[in-house]
Write an enzyme that holds these catalytic residues in place. Structure first.
Site, PDB file in Angstrom:
ATOM      1  N   LYS A 117       1.114  -1.321   0.081  1.00 42.20           N
ATOM      2  CA  LYS A 117      -0.193   0.029   0.111  1.00 42.20           C
ATOM      3  C   LYS A 117       0.774   1.139   0.026  1.00 42.20           C
ATOM      4  CE  LYS A 117      -4.447  -1.414   1.611  1.00 42.20           C
ATOM      5  NZ  LYS A 117      -5.683  -1.538   2.203  1.00 42.20           N
ATOM      6  N   LYS A 200      -4.271  -9.100  -6.407  1.00 44.07           N
ATOM      7  CA  LYS A 200      -5.421  -9.385  -5.614  1.00 44.07           C
ATOM      8  C   LYS A 200      -6.501  -8.476  -5.942  1.00 44.07           C
ATOM      9  CE  LYS A 200      -6.178  -7.494  -1.189  1.00 44.07           C
ATOM     10  NZ  LYS A 200      -7.617  -7.014  -1.394  1.00 44.07           N
ATOM     11  N   LYS A 203     -11.038  -3.226  -3.169  1.00 43.99           N
ATOM     12  CA  LYS A 203     -11.811  -1.934  -3.013  1.00 43.99           C
ATOM     13  C   LYS A 203     -10.923  -0.812  -3.614  1.00 43.99           C
ATOM     14  CE  LYS A 203     -13.387  -3.005   1.302  1.00 43.99           C
ATOM     15  NZ  LYS A 203     -12.418  -2.345   2.084  1.00 43.99           N
TER      16      LYS A 203
HETATM   17  P1  ATP Z   1      -8.558  -1.994   0.672  1.00 42.18           P
HETATM   18  O1  ATP Z   1      -8.007  -2.095  -0.883  1.00 42.18           O
HETATM   19  O2  ATP Z   1      -9.278  -0.899   0.829  1.00 42.18           O
HETATM   20  O3  ATP Z   1      -7.794  -2.730   1.578  1.00 42.18           O
HETATM   21  P2  ATP Z   1      -9.808  -4.899   0.559  1.00 42.18           P
HETATM   22  O4  ATP Z   1     -10.735  -5.140  -0.684  1.00 42.18           O
HETATM   23  O5  ATP Z   1      -8.401  -5.190   0.640  1.00 42.18           O
HETATM   24  O6  ATP Z   1      -9.947  -3.315   0.562  1.00 42.18           O
HETATM   25  P3  ATP Z   1     -10.521  -5.210   3.127  1.00 42.18           P
HETATM   26  O7  ATP Z   1     -11.446  -4.291   3.913  1.00 42.18           O
HETATM   27  O8  ATP Z   1      -8.941  -4.766   3.329  1.00 42.18           O
HETATM   28  O9  ATP Z   1     -10.758  -5.174   1.582  1.00 42.18           O
HETATM   29  O10 ATP Z   1     -10.459  -6.549   3.623  1.00 42.18           O
HETATM   30  C1  ATP Z   1     -11.722  -7.196   4.100  1.00 42.18           C
HETATM   31  C2  ATP Z   1     -11.871  -8.610   3.875  1.00 42.18           C
HETATM   32  O11 ATP Z   1     -12.013  -9.134   2.605  1.00 42.18           O
HETATM   33  C3  ATP Z   1     -10.617  -9.174   4.553  1.00 42.18           C
HETATM   34  O12 ATP Z   1     -10.896 -10.549   5.201  1.00 42.18           O
HETATM   35  C4  ATP Z   1      -9.883  -9.691   3.358  1.00 42.18           C
HETATM   36  O13 ATP Z   1      -8.821 -10.694   3.542  1.00 42.18           O
HETATM   37  C5  ATP Z   1     -10.980  -9.951   2.298  1.00 42.18           C
HETATM   38  N1  ATP Z   1     -10.455  -9.846   1.127  1.00 42.18           N
HETATM   39  C6  ATP Z   1     -10.089  -8.738   0.337  1.00 42.18           C
HETATM   40  N2  ATP Z   1      -9.658  -8.648  -0.961  1.00 42.18           N
HETATM   41  C7  ATP Z   1      -9.944 -10.067  -0.993  1.00 42.18           C
HETATM   42  C8  ATP Z   1      -9.612 -10.929  -2.343  1.00 42.18           C
HETATM   43  N3  ATP Z   1      -9.508 -10.286  -3.613  1.00 42.18           N
HETATM   44  N4  ATP Z   1     -10.096 -12.041  -2.132  1.00 42.18           N
HETATM   45  C9  ATP Z   1     -10.545 -12.745  -0.965  1.00 42.18           C
HETATM   46  N5  ATP Z   1     -10.652 -12.068   0.202  1.00 42.18           N
HETATM   47  C10 ATP Z   1     -10.445 -10.718   0.088  1.00 42.18           C
HETATM   48 MG    MG Z   2      -7.378  -4.813   2.213  1.00 45.79          MG
END
Ligand code: ATP
Ligand code: MG
Length: 337
Positions: A117, A200, A203
């Site tokens: 990040k 990955k 969001k």
């Molecule tokens: P950001 O980019 O803001 O970090 P994010 O999509 O990674 O957003 P988080 O809020 O960090 O979302 O994570 C929320 C949950 O979703 C965590 O349990 C994380 O492991 C899971 N998660 C996030 N991205 C994935 C993915 N691509 N596949 C499976 N699980 C995911």
């Molecule tokens: Mg995340």
């Protein structure tokens, strides 16, 4: 060793919209654990949401309520689970400070999420982004949670949580915090970007085409899947044939997780197909599973007062659970109160 009552905690940051990976890797698992009758606490970690980049306050408020609506639309039930947003329970920050003083710089320096990040410009990253995993440890251990359902990307942070708990217990000669287990289950524990099978899905990825949002309409979902990056070969006849094909493997895993079957079942049904026919089948399945959720989210977002009420009631319950744990922590540490 003290035996700790099984208790589930997990959270999601209200940044942007919930994406398919959050649903398959996290929320779907949250609902399953709730319905298994375990004691479940699910948080909207708004204090984590301000660590990475500046969040417009109106956007943060909206994203918090939208995430609450997603939790409810996916089947989380405030009568069965404690649902709340982190900033309403100050004990998260109180315990995080103690853990900032337990965690070692060397441990934090190994965290891959910070490196991903912060990118090349780590000097400009916030102190909060660096300390994020200590706050996450506090989120979990504030409730003596024993099980944390997460996606693969959060495994390292849950391991750090165990290290923090172990060092605290060792330093103070207590057996106070449990050894928490990460629960990483299902066919889609790491959903990859639709634009790059080595990254990955997130969001906060600047490219909206890289992900499927839970708020996307049917046409948008179909278009994003049609445009998803793939290789020119048809789907293989065996799962082993997916080994060096990250984009194909990702679409097969998404299909499997949505249909609640294994990747081998998907290959049994679609092996040998061209993407020209597999992608529309995947798009239909995704729309079928996700459209009812987005419709329900939109309905719930029509009554923000009700969402806020659910969150503040959940926060009261969470605060009542956290109170004795932060009080005992302060006593152990030697803070006079
Ligand atoms: P950001 O980019 O803001 O970090 P994010 O999509 O990674 O957003 P988080 O809020 O960090 O979302 O994570 C929320 C949950 O979703 C965590 O349990 C994380 O492991 C899971 N998660 C996030 N991205 C994935 C993915 N691509 N596949 C499976 N699980 C995911
Ligand atoms: Mg995340």
């Amino acid at each position: 060793m003290t035996s700790f009552t099984p208790r589930v905690f997990s959270g999601i940051q209200p940044t942007n919209h919930l994406q398919l990976g959050n649903y398959l890797g996290a929320v779907k698992r949250f609902v399953a654990m709730q319905n298994d009758g375990m004691e479940t606490i699910y948080c909207i970690v708004d204090q984590h949401a301000i660590t990475a980049s500046f969040q417009n306050p109106a956007d943060l408020r909206h994203a918090t309520r939208e995430l609450a609506s997603a939790y409810l639309a996916c089947g989380l039930d405030p009568a069965k689970s404690v649902l709340f947003n982190q900033s309403q329970v100050p004990a998260h920050s109180q315990l995080a400070w103690v853990f900032n003083c337990v965690a070692r710089m060397g441990w934090m320096n190994r965290m891959t999420q910070f490196k991903d990040k912060a990118g090349k410009n780590a000097e400009k990253a916030s102190l909060g982004l660096y300390a994020y995993p200590a706050l996450m440890a506090a989120d979990i251990l504030l409730y003596h949670a024993t099980h944390v359902p997460v996606g693969e990307d959060q495994k390292q942070h849950v391991e750090l949580t165990r290290d923090i708990a172990a060092k605290f217990n060792h330093d103070y000669g207590v057996d106070f915090f449990p050894e928490t287990q990460p629960i990483i289950e299902g066919a889609a524990t790491r959903v990859m970007s639709l634009r790059d099978g080595t990254k990955k899905m997130s969001k906060s990825d600047p490219s909206d085409a890289s992900r499927i949002n839970l708020t996307d309409d049917a046409d948008t979902i179909a278009r994003k899947i049609r445009k998803a990056k793939t290789d020119p070969e048809p789907l293989p006849e065996t799962v082993e044939g997916l080994a060096d094909r990250p984009e194909a493997r990702n679409l097969v895993n998404i299909y499997a997780a949505l249909a609640e079957i294994t990747a081998a079942d998907v290959i049994a049904q679609h092996g040998g197909s061209q993407f020209g026919s597999f992608k529309p089948a995947l798009a239909d399945l995704a729309v079928d599973k996700l459209a009812p959720i987005s419709t329900e989210m939109a309905r719930l977002m029509g009554d923000v007062t009700e969402i806020d009420r659910v969150l503040s009631q959940g926060a009261e319950r969470a605060a009542a659970m956290a109170e004795p744990i932060i009080a005992q922590t302060y006593d152990i540490v030697g803070f006079v109160r």
